[in-house]
Enzyme design. Sequence first.
Site, PDB file in Angstrom:
ATOM      1  N   TYR A 311      66.861  11.064  61.316  1.00 34.13           N
ATOM      2  CA  TYR A 311      65.787  10.199  60.827  1.00 34.13           C
ATOM      3  C   TYR A 311      65.648   8.988  61.750  1.00 34.13           C
ATOM      4  O   TYR A 311      66.640   8.340  62.074  1.00 34.13           O
ATOM      5  CB  TYR A 311      66.110   9.763  59.401  1.00 34.13           C
ATOM      6  CG  TYR A 311      65.149   8.789  58.764  1.00 34.13           C
ATOM      7  CD1 TYR A 311      63.816   8.731  59.122  1.00 34.13           C
ATOM      8  CD2 TYR A 311      65.586   7.938  57.753  1.00 34.13           C
ATOM      9  CE1 TYR A 311      62.948   7.840  58.518  1.00 34.13           C
ATOM     10  CE2 TYR A 311      64.723   7.043  57.137  1.00 34.13           C
ATOM     11  CZ  TYR A 311      63.405   6.995  57.523  1.00 34.13           C
ATOM     12  OH  TYR A 311      62.549   6.101  56.924  1.00 34.13           O
ATOM     13  N   CYS A 312      64.424   8.703  62.184  1.00 31.00           N
ATOM     14  CA  CYS A 312      64.115   7.550  63.021  1.00 31.00           C
ATOM     15  C   CYS A 312      64.943   7.644  64.318  1.00 31.00           C
ATOM     16  O   CYS A 312      64.973   8.691  64.952  1.00 31.00           O
ATOM     17  CB  CYS A 312      64.365   6.266  62.250  1.00 31.00           C
ATOM     18  SG  CYS A 312      63.820   4.754  63.077  1.00 31.00           S
ATOM     19  N   LEU A 313      65.627   6.561  64.721  1.00 27.01           N
ATOM     20  CA  LEU A 313      66.410   6.617  65.951  1.00 27.01           C
ATOM     21  C   LEU A 313      67.585   7.584  65.832  1.00 27.01           C
ATOM     22  O   LEU A 313      68.106   8.057  66.846  1.00 27.01           O
ATOM     23  CB  LEU A 313      66.912   5.221  66.316  1.00 27.01           C
ATOM     24  CG  LEU A 313      65.863   4.309  66.956  1.00 27.01           C
ATOM     25  CD1 LEU A 313      66.397   2.903  67.117  1.00 27.01           C
ATOM     26  CD2 LEU A 313      65.411   4.864  68.299  1.00 27.01           C
ATOM     27  N   GLY A 315      67.164  10.509  64.729  1.00 23.22           N
ATOM     28  CA  GLY A 315      66.545  11.727  65.241  1.00 23.22           C
ATOM     29  C   GLY A 315      66.461  11.731  66.755  1.00 23.22           C
ATOM     30  O   GLY A 315      66.617  12.776  67.399  1.00 23.22           O
ATOM     31  N   LEU A 339      62.790  13.548  61.563  1.00 19.35           N
ATOM     32  CA  LEU A 339      61.913  12.834  60.650  1.00 19.35           C
ATOM     33  C   LEU A 339      61.543  11.480  61.253  1.00 19.35           C
ATOM     34  O   LEU A 339      62.424  10.647  61.498  1.00 19.35           O
ATOM     35  CB  LEU A 339      62.597  12.610  59.292  1.00 19.35           C
ATOM     36  CG  LEU A 339      63.215  13.822  58.589  1.00 19.35           C
ATOM     37  CD1 LEU A 339      63.727  13.414  57.211  1.00 19.35           C
ATOM     38  CD2 LEU A 339      62.255  14.981  58.488  1.00 19.35           C
TER      39      LEU A 339
END
Length: 581
Positions: A311-313, A315, A339
């Site tokens: 998720y975010c960084l 990811g 995500l």
Amino acid sequence: MPPDVAPTPAVGPEAIDLPLKLAIARLAHGLSPASLAQAQADWLVHLMVTPSRQLALTGSAMQKAMAWSRFVLRAMQGPCEDCITPAPQDKRFSQPEWQAFPFSALAQGFLLTQAWWGEATQGVRGVSRHHEEVAAFALRQWLDMASPSNFVATNPQVLRETVTSAGMNLATGLGNWWNDAMRVVADGRPRGVEAFAPGQGVALTPGRVVMRNALIELIEYAPTTEQVDKEVVLIVPSWIMKFYILDLTPESSLVKYLVDQGHTVLMVSWRNPGAEDAHLGLDDYLHFGVLDAVKAVDYLHPGRGIHAMGYCLGGTLLSMAAALLCARGGSPLRTVSLLAAQVDFREPGELGLFVDESQIAFLEDVMAEHGYLDGRQMAGAFALINSKDLVWSKLVHEYLMGAHTPMTALRAWNADATRMPARMHSEYLRRLYLHNDLAEGRYRVHGEPVLLDEIRLPMFVLATERDHVSPWRSVYEVLRLARAPATFVLTSGGHNVGIVNPPTGPDSHPKAWFHHASHGSRQAAIDPRRWLAHAHREEGSWWPAWERWLRRHSSGHIDAAAPRPMHGGAVAAPGDYVHQR
């Protein structure tokens, strides 16, 4: 353990610069005055030497003044049609009170002025795109500050409340402001967050810490079904946030949802670094974060395979790890889900406003004081990006109307800020945002190239429609860079609310929707706008669609088993690292 590399504080002549720069940073809330001044000067000088643009803007100003004058004459006689419509996300003048004269004239005049300044900062020949965006952003901040909705005398809702309550709203608002100011001075936390402490009000899904190193705790959640999918789900959140946004209340927990659907779920919980961790770099977060977690999951669940999600960084970091593991061969990963995660930073959205050489150098000087960037400074940048909702709406609601905004699990999580080591923060800003090394094939880890086209695993890539942090068209670029079959999903909401989107319960979003389409490994990525025009639309939460996708890429079921730590006893979820402040 991470390598014991000493940080490099400013020494010699540079050391005498720091007190001044730190003082400026506090006054400017971490923004580089030089960066803002360069952008404004670039825009203004080019505008001054472009008479044709000046004439066009003069003509536009006269047209808007005439349109406003005609509107005022009509509005004095009764409600009439607006001469300019606010943007769909701008709710400042949406209440019926703003339709009555003279408030309608104030609102329309402000919107016309805002539109003119938007024209003035766009399309000036010779201005660099970055400076154009920064100049527009700075002017927008000043305009948002001057909005008639922010003042007692020009806000009809505040005036009505003031008359009705005999001014008690202003007295209560002053008390709210004083309480908030004292909390800021005392370095305190917002009122009401104590009800959402991890392990008490949030992060309640049962489990145990099964592995810990100097950077992460790995939490495995207890199964709730007799059988589980053979493959396990490993979740890598961003290190600039606490992991429990994905395990808020039981009704809004993505972790609990997956566990109840019969998945074995493990979560990375990042340590909140201090001054002693200033030497930790981005490669350390890759090795001792994601790669160590993958190694631990493979050890605890040998041969089962891993559905990895970032998720975010988190990811971004997961995509780097997946590229390395695929290139080396024998990867335990079976799928990769990203995500709201970018791997190509050419179009980083409004967060890119804070990324240039001047701004990064300024932040490096700020971080030299303690060896880390305080999470509240990052939160301040996010607040500026969405100041209408996060700053000025609070002023009106709490300080002018005298209301109390109830604390929620998501707001409490947002206030639970984390720090970032100086070296790591500098490296990811320079290597990813400024130079875009990952997308352009230049990123190396100890000499080993990280090439995204090595990723051949099935991918599930999700972006959110109103994302100020990871714009969906930027997230989409991974389809161009990775040679993998992929399902791309665009969902309603923003960077956080679009992710925390349960299909049922009090926290579900009744108007939620998502678009989705599959992308073959040999199929060239089409333009995002064409993709959106041909994608399938479904109403509701994207969670069930992802869970079905995971199940399609699973290879059967096995009997569920309780979590077992790698080395003896372990603490219960949510672990120890999540409590660090």
